[in-house]
Scaffold this active site. Structure first.
Site, PDB file in Angstrom:
ATOM      1  N   SER A  75      36.864  94.709  29.256  1.00  0.00           N
ATOM      2  CA  SER A  75      36.322  94.300  30.544  1.00  0.00           C
ATOM      3  C   SER A  75      35.042  93.508  30.339  1.00  0.00           C
ATOM      4  O   SER A  75      34.300  93.745  29.372  1.00  0.00           O
ATOM      5  CB  SER A  75      36.017  95.542  31.396  1.00  0.00           C
ATOM      6  OG  SER A  75      35.227  95.210  32.525  1.00  0.00           O
TER       7      SER A  75
ATOM      8  N   TYR B 175      30.937 103.330  31.461  1.00  0.00           N
ATOM      9  CA  TYR B 175      32.105 102.450  31.470  1.00  0.00           C
ATOM     10  C   TYR B 175      31.857 101.197  30.645  1.00  0.00           C
ATOM     11  O   TYR B 175      32.668 100.828  29.777  1.00  0.00           O
ATOM     12  CB  TYR B 175      32.451 102.072  32.909  1.00  0.00           C
ATOM     13  CG  TYR B 175      33.581 101.072  33.022  1.00  0.00           C
ATOM     14  CD1 TYR B 175      34.878 101.438  32.702  1.00  0.00           C
ATOM     15  CD2 TYR B 175      33.347  99.768  33.445  1.00  0.00           C
ATOM     16  CE1 TYR B 175      35.925 100.531  32.792  1.00  0.00           C
ATOM     17  CE2 TYR B 175      34.384  98.853  33.542  1.00  0.00           C
ATOM     18  CZ  TYR B 175      35.672  99.226  33.210  1.00  0.00           C
ATOM     19  OH  TYR B 175      36.698  98.327  33.299  1.00  0.00           O
TER      20      TYR B 175
END
Length: 272
Positions: free
Chosen positions: A144, A157
């Site tokens: 990501s 994250y």
């Protein structure tokens, strides 16, 4: 060699219940590779598997496993011990919260590290060895843009996605000349059910049927992925991610973090 001959006869797709994972599994099936579908929800997995079997000639197997739980990789290895897995896709690991690090118990972050770092590393270690012995195979790890710099509301994250990116790059360095393709896909904002739920909960889209503004389509993501399996180690997916990469390359680390902080504040909205 055909696609199935290069990457088959079986592929394992973690995070296959919807969105990019389900689409990747379908793409593999359309290319003649049997698929093992892994996610938490058995009923949804069964629907995805049934649709794949109806539309293609491949076999499927479903494993309802919570990848954040200890022992997940061991359970997967045991359930696939009778299969020759030539392709591993790990696209589980979205963050449904987008909240400050201290807003949740530490167990939430620990579970994310388990799901996003430990399990893919364990699965790669297990399945890559026979791929190397056969001299063929493929591994795709989904990353990501959150892993490119530290940002508020995605502390754990973003860190796990940075791990995934570097892990894929290092694995490529060791395996690509042994016949195993390794590709880390760095996704930006992508139109998935998880993103729609998050933005709808924050009032950023009016309905779960709405497309989040600026989001890439799953179709485009999958097309780029399959078109670049041999072009590792890292692929920035979509024009926006490639532009972001160029922008970040022109900034210092401190400037990049400040940019991410501004983006996180904007995502939270003026009332937060």
């Amino acid at each position: 060699m055909s696609f199935a001959g290069r990457y088959g006869p079986w592929a394992l797709v973690a995070g296959a219940s919807d969105g990019v994972g389900a689409a990747f599994a379908r793409g593999l099936a359309e290319r003649g590779v049997n698929v093992v579908l892994i996610a938490r929800r058995q009923a949804v997995l069964d629907e995805v598997a049934a649709k794949i079997r109806d539309d293609t000639a491949v076999s499927t197997r479903t494993l309802a496993i919570d990848l954040a739980e200890p022992g997940a990789a061991t359970a997967i290895v045991g359930a696939t011990s009778d299969l020759e897995v030539g392709f591993l896709v790990y696209c589980a690991g979205a963050d449904p919260n987008f909240e400050p690090f201290l807003a949740n118990p530490i167990e939430v972050a620990e579970a994310m590290v388990q799901r996003n770092c430990m399990v893919p590393m364990q699965l790669c270690h297990h399945f890559a060895a026979p791929m190397v012995e056969r001299g063929r195979g493929g591994i795709v790890l989904f990353g990501s843009g959150a892993g490119l710099a530290g940002g508020a509301n995605m502390v754990a994250y973003g860190a796990t996605k940075a791990f995934d990116m570097v892990f894929a790059e290092a694995l490529w360095a060791e395996l690509h000349d042994k016949g195993v393709d390794v590709l880390g896909l760095i996704l930006g904002k992508t139109d998935t059910p998880a993103l729609r739920r998050l933005e709808h909960s924050r009032g950023q889209i009016g309905s779960l049927d709405d497309v989040p503004p600026g989001a890439a389509t799953v179709t485009d993501v999958i097309a780029e992925a399959f078109g670049n399996l041999g072009n590792g180690p890292t692929l920035m997916v979509g024009d926006m991610m490639r532009a972001a990469e160029q922008l970040l390359a022109s900034l210092t680390r401190n400037q990049a973090v400040e940019l991410f902080a501004q983006a996180a504040a904007a995502a939270m909205g003026p009332d937060n």
